[in-house]
Write a protein that holds these residues in place. Structure first.
Motif: not given
Length: 215
Positions: A1-21, A136-139
Motif C-alpha cells: 500500500m503506497d502513502q496515498a492509499d494508506f492516507v485514504r484507508d485511514t480516513v475511511e476507517r475513521a468514518r466509523a466514528a461519525v455519530p449516527a444520524g 484517532y485511528v490505530s496504526r
C-alpha cells in the motif's frame, strides 16, 4: 500500500466514528502546524487505551516511564515554559487562547498520548452537519491481522466554529481555525485533497484577511 492509499484507508476507517444520524461533510488527516506551540506532555489526551502494545512499544516502556517521572519532576519548569509560550502568543504567534479554550482543546487533541509508543495514533478531523470532531485511528493490527481500534476524541458543536483561514502563503495545507470564544490555532491538513476541506466551514478567509476579533 503506497502513502496515498494508506492516507485514504485511514480516513475511511475513521468514518466509523461519525455519530449516527449526522451527515459527514468533510474529513481529512490533521496535525498541528509546525509553527504552532505544542502542549506539554500531561496536557495531551490519552487515547486508544484498548490498543495492544506492539513489541516496539514494550521495548520503549522504560523510556516512557522515565519521561513521565522527569516531566512530573519538572512540572514547575513546564509551567515556566508555558508562561513564556503565553507571552509569545501575545506577540503574534500562531495560537490565541489558553490550553482550556476551544482552540486549546483542539491543539491538545492533535498530539495525543498512546500506549503504543512505536506507533502513535493517526488523527483525522471530521466536519458533520452538527459538529467538528477529531478521531484517532490505530496504526497497529491485531494478531489476526485486523485493523486496530478507531476512537472519537474532542468534539464541539459546529456552531462554535467561527471561521477558517487558509495559510498556504506559509505552508501548503496550513490553516487557522477560529472559535466563538475568540481562540484560534494553526493546524496542518496532511496529504493531498486538502484544498476543498475549508469549503464546509461557515466563514472562509484568505491569508490577506485579518483574523476576526470576537464581538
Amino acid at each position: 500500500m503506497d502513502q496515498a492509499d494508506f492516507v485514504r484507508d485511514t480516513v475511511e476507517r475513521a468514518r466509523a466514528a461519525v455519530p449516527a444520524g449526522e451527515v459527514l461533510r468533510a474529513d481529512h488527516g490533521l496535525g498541528l502546524a509546525v509553527r504552532a506551540p505544542s502542549p506539554g506532555y500531561f496536557r495531551r489526551p490519552r487515547v486508544l487505551l484498548s490498543e495492544r502494545r506492539a513489541l516496539g512499544g514494550w521495548l520503549l516502556m522504560p523510556f516512557a516511564w522515565l519521561l513521565r517521572l522527569l516531566t512530573a519532576t519538572l512540572n514547575p519548569i513546564e509551567r515556566l515554559v508555558e508562561a513564556f509560550t503565553e507571552r509569545e502568543k501575545k506577540q503574534g504567534k500562531p495560537f490565541r487562547g489558553g490550553w482550556n479554550s476551544m482552540a486549546g482543546h483542539l491543539a491538545r487533541g492533535l498530539v495525543p498520548r498512546t500506549k503504543n509508543l512505536a506507533n502513535p495514533a493517526l488523527v483525522v478531523m471530521q466536519v458533520t452537519d452538527r459538529r467538528l470532531q477529531i478521531v484517532y485511528v490505530s496504526r497497529v493490527r491485531t494478531f489476526t491481522g485486523q485493523p486496530g481500534p478507531v476512537e472519537a476524541g474532542w468534539a464541539t458543536d459546529i456552531r462554535n466554529v467561527a471561521w477558517i483561514r487558509d495559510r498556504r502563503d506559509v505552508v501548503g495545507g496550513d490553516h487557522e481555525i477560529g472559535f466563538v470564544d475568540g481562540s484560534w490555532c494553526s493546524v496542518h491538513f496532511s496529504g493531498k485533497g486538502w484544498s476543498g476541506v475549508s469549503d464546509v466551514f461557515p466563514v472562509r478567509l484568505s491569508h490577506l484577511d485579518p483574523v476576526p476579533h470576537p464581538a
